[in-house]
Scaffold this motif. Structure first.
Motif, PDB file in Angstrom:
ATOM      1  N   GLY A 334       0.782  -1.229   0.000  1.00 45.54           N
ATOM      2  CA  GLY A 334       0.000   0.000   0.000  1.00 45.54           C
ATOM      3  C   GLY A 334       0.815   1.281   0.000  1.00 45.54           C
ATOM      4  N   TYR A 335       2.136   1.202  -0.217  1.00 50.14           N
ATOM      5  CA  TYR A 335       2.944   2.428  -0.223  1.00 50.14           C
ATOM      6  C   TYR A 335       2.590   3.293  -1.434  1.00 50.14           C
ATOM      7  N   ASP A 336       2.774   4.616  -1.278  1.00 46.13           N
ATOM      8  CA  ASP A 336       2.508   5.504  -2.406  1.00 46.13           C
ATOM      9  C   ASP A 336       3.693   6.391  -2.773  1.00 46.13           C
ATOM     10  N   HIS A 337       4.746   6.396  -1.951  1.00 47.82           N
ATOM     11  CA  HIS A 337       5.959   7.098  -2.371  1.00 47.82           C
ATOM     12  C   HIS A 337       7.174   6.576  -1.610  1.00 47.82           C
ATOM     13  N   ILE A 338       8.331   6.827  -2.210  1.00 49.06           N
ATOM     14  CA  ILE A 338       9.604   6.310  -1.707  1.00 49.06           C
ATOM     15  C   ILE A 338      10.540   7.466  -1.398  1.00 49.06           C
ATOM     16  N   VAL A 339      11.239   7.352  -0.288  1.00 51.09           N
ATOM     17  CA  VAL A 339      12.288   8.313   0.073  1.00 51.09           C
ATOM     18  C   VAL A 339      13.624   7.590  -0.008  1.00 51.09           C
ATOM     19  N   THR A 340      14.570   8.174  -0.720  1.00 45.26           N
ATOM     20  CA  THR A 340      15.890   7.573  -0.879  1.00 45.26           C
ATOM     21  C   THR A 340      16.892   8.275   0.016  1.00 45.26           C
ATOM     22  N   ARG A 341      17.641   7.494   0.786  1.00 48.54           N
ATOM     23  CA  ARG A 341      18.683   8.057   1.640  1.00 48.54           C
ATOM     24  C   ARG A 341      20.012   7.389   1.277  1.00 48.54           C
ATOM     25  N   ARG A 342      21.002   8.203   0.959  1.00 47.30           N
ATOM     26  CA  ARG A 342      22.343   7.707   0.660  1.00 47.30           C
ATOM     27  C   ARG A 342      23.157   7.659   1.939  1.00 47.30           C
ATOM     28  N   GLY A 343      23.868   6.554   2.140  1.00 44.69           N
ATOM     29  CA  GLY A 343      24.737   6.414   3.294  1.00 44.69           C
ATOM     30  C   GLY A 343      26.198   6.500   2.887  1.00 44.69           C
ATOM     31  N   VAL A 387      12.944  14.663   6.935  1.00 40.87           N
ATOM     32  CA  VAL A 387      13.795  14.414   8.103  1.00 40.87           C
ATOM     33  C   VAL A 387      14.695  13.208   7.858  1.00 40.87           C
ATOM     34  N   ILE A 388      14.168  12.195   7.190  1.00 45.30           N
ATOM     35  CA  ILE A 388      14.955  10.998   6.877  1.00 45.30           C
ATOM     36  C   ILE A 388      16.191  11.363   6.059  1.00 45.30           C
ATOM     37  N   THR A 389      16.004  12.218   5.079  1.00 44.22           N
ATOM     38  CA  THR A 389      17.129  12.550   4.202  1.00 44.22           C
ATOM     39  C   THR A 389      18.063  13.590   4.814  1.00 44.22           C
ATOM     40  N   ALA A 390      17.569  14.390   5.738  1.00 47.38           N
ATOM     41  CA  ALA A 390      18.379  15.506   6.257  1.00 47.38           C
ATOM     42  C   ALA A 390      19.106  15.184   7.558  1.00 47.38           C
ATOM     43  N   THR A 391      18.674  14.181   8.288  1.00 45.50           N
ATOM     44  CA  THR A 391      19.284  13.886   9.585  1.00 45.50           C
ATOM     45  C   THR A 391      20.621  13.190   9.398  1.00 45.50           C
ATOM     46  N   PRO A 392      21.719  13.797   9.893  1.00 42.20           N
ATOM     47  CA  PRO A 392      23.046  13.182   9.709  1.00 42.20           C
ATOM     48  C   PRO A 392      23.153  11.810  10.377  1.00 42.20           C
ATOM     49  N   LEU A 394      20.995   8.850  11.909  1.00 42.78           N
ATOM     50  CA  LEU A 394      19.628   8.330  11.991  1.00 42.78           C
ATOM     51  C   LEU A 394      19.233   7.936  13.418  1.00 42.78           C
ATOM     52  N   LYS A 395      20.206   7.562  14.240  1.00 37.76           N
ATOM     53  CA  LYS A 395      19.884   7.136  15.595  1.00 37.76           C
ATOM     54  C   LYS A 395      19.188   8.251  16.392  1.00 37.76           C
ATOM     55  N   ALA A 396      19.413   9.494  15.967  1.00 37.97           N
ATOM     56  CA  ALA A 396      18.773  10.615  16.668  1.00 37.97           C
ATOM     57  C   ALA A 396      17.259  10.543  16.545  1.00 37.97           C
ATOM     58  N   LEU A 397      16.753   9.881  15.479  1.00 42.03           N
ATOM     59  CA  LEU A 397      15.318   9.779  15.274  1.00 42.03           C
ATOM     60  C   LEU A 397      14.655   8.905  16.343  1.00 42.03           C
ATOM     61  N   LEU A 398      15.422   8.030  16.951  1.00 44.90           N
ATOM     62  CA  LEU A 398      14.860   7.135  17.954  1.00 44.90           C
ATOM     63  C   LEU A 398      14.591   7.857  19.269  1.00 44.90           C
ATOM     64  N   LYS A 399      15.166   9.025  19.434  1.00 46.52           N
ATOM     65  CA  LYS A 399      14.994   9.777  20.682  1.00 46.52           C
ATOM     66  C   LYS A 399      13.782  10.696  20.645  1.00 46.52           C
ATOM     67  N   GLY A 400      13.261  10.893  19.442  1.00 50.33           N
ATOM     68  CA  GLY A 400      12.158  11.828  19.301  1.00 50.33           C
ATOM     69  C   GLY A 400      10.829  11.255  19.769  1.00 50.33           C
TER      70      GLY A 400
END
Length: 400
Positions: A334-343, A387-392, A394-400
């Protein structure tokens, strides 16, 4: 109390071990139709096929584990019938009684119809140890192999064949490989990887039939082309093994239907793993993965002993191809869009959203993206795509 387990694969082994760990003191009988003790399947199409590990490295438990834990493991003994009223299973021509029964019968690979050459010698599937042992002698550098099906099993086999120096062609009837299970971005990434290793991938390409009299010699495509082949591997999905359950009168719905506890329509019979479907949202779900086989089997074991805890699936999957490790968290339906993150380096991840809701993550050589994505999904958190693409980190997202 005697508990009988039909099926000695990943789910059956996990269920038996969990029963003992949870304190069940009664009899446990596990019946397997294969002659080999419980083993892990994922390495079959990778490290085992490559010859990097031996058969003993596949075993889920040391041989002495079963006897030490008083688990009566009976191999090469397929169950031929279940009598739910009498609470018996027929095995080796005898009726074996049970107080509770667990069905961990797994699944069977789909095969090509006999009418189009599915019965020719040199045509293989990848599911069991015997399957892989049968095909291993075919893998010699310079030989031509055609792989029918561009799903994960087929692509993993293609990677092994390419690494061993074979000429590999993958046939996919759909417009792209992995179309049923992954976004175009993931398909494109993996397609490019295979092509960089010399694999020919033919998408939107139907198979008319396999050529040959007694042994396969090639494949005639729907457009009339004939591709020569020394052997063929078929990877077009699996079907749950529900025949025993259906004959016993159990409810079947995309597998053996269970309630949230893993109990079937018969109160004394349970099911887990690839063969079982369970409530999920407003419908039902059947997961084909090692993670689900273990987690559901352990949940069923606890519920057989009275835990009364609903099984809450946490879907995760993986695939190894060449030097690529793909890790998948969640379900992308059921997804409707994709966000790409380069590591860093060649790491990349694709994040599946439906509206503002994060559904799943495909992480390639990016263990951190997988770990964070999995924990976010399990916690019901959905960071905004930007936020996915801009956060240096990713572990910081777990604190939110």
């Amino acid at each position: 109390m005697r508990i009988v387990i039909v099926g000695a694969g990943q789910a059956g082994a996990a269920l038996a071990a969990k029963l003992r760990a949870q304190g069940h003191a009664g009899e446990i009988v596990m019946l397997g139709d294969e002659p080999a003790p419980p083993y892990q399947r994922p390495p079959l199409s990778k490290a085992y096929l490559l010859g990097e590990i031996g058969e003993d490295r596949l075993w889920l438990r040391a041989p002495e584990f079963w006897a030490e834990n008083r688990i009566d493991l009976r191999l090469g003994q397929p169950v031929t019938a279940i009598d739910a009223a009498a609470r018996t299973v027929t095995v080796a021509g005898e009726a074996l009684s049970y107080d509770q029964l667990a069905l961990t019968t797994g699944a069977t690979p789909r095969r090509l119809p006999m009418a189009i050459g599915g019965g020719l010698d040199g045509v293989f599937t990848v599911r069991t140890l015997a399957d892989v042992d049968a095909m291993r002698p075919e893998f010699h550098a310079g030989r031509k192999v055609i792989i029918v099906g561009g799903g994960y099993i087929g692509l993993e086999a293609a990677a092994v064949a390419s690494k061993l120096g074979l000429q590999v062609t993958v046939l996919e009837m759909a417009p792209r490989i992995l179309q049923r299970v992954a976004a175009p971005e993931t398909s494109a990434h993996i397609r490019a990887l295979h092509q960089s290793h010399g694999v020919t991938i033919l998408e939107s390409t139907g198979l008319d039939r396999l050529e040959g009299t007694s042994r396969v010699t090639g494949a005639r495509l729907a457009d009339g082309r004939v591709l020569p082949a020394d052997f063929v591997i078929v990877g077009v999905g699996i079907t749950p093994n529900t025949q025993l359950a259906e004959a016993a009168g159990l409810a079947i719905e995309n597998g053996i239907a269970t309630d949230a506890l893993g109990r079937t329509s018969d109160p004394a019979i349970w099911a887990a793993g690839d063969c079982a479907s369970f409530p999920w949202g407003s419908g039902r779900l059947r997961l084909e993965s090692v993670g689900n086989a273990i987690d559901m089997a352990e949940a069923v074991a606890a519920n057989m002993l009275g835990a009364n805890e609903p099984y809450l699936a946490k879907p995760w999957f993986w695939s190894d191809q060449y030097d690529l490790k793909l890790q998948i968290a969640g379900l992308n339906t059921g997804y409707d869009h994709i966000v790409t993150r380069r590591g860093e380096g060649d790491a990349v991840s694709f994040w599946y959203y439906r509206g503002a809701t994060l559904l799943a993550v495909d992480a390639m050589n990016d263990a951190r993206a997988y770990m964070v994505g999995k924990r976010l999904i399990e916690a019901g958190k959905s960071p905004a795509p930007e936020v996915i693409t801009a956060t240096p980190d990713l572990k910081a997202l777990l604190k939110g």
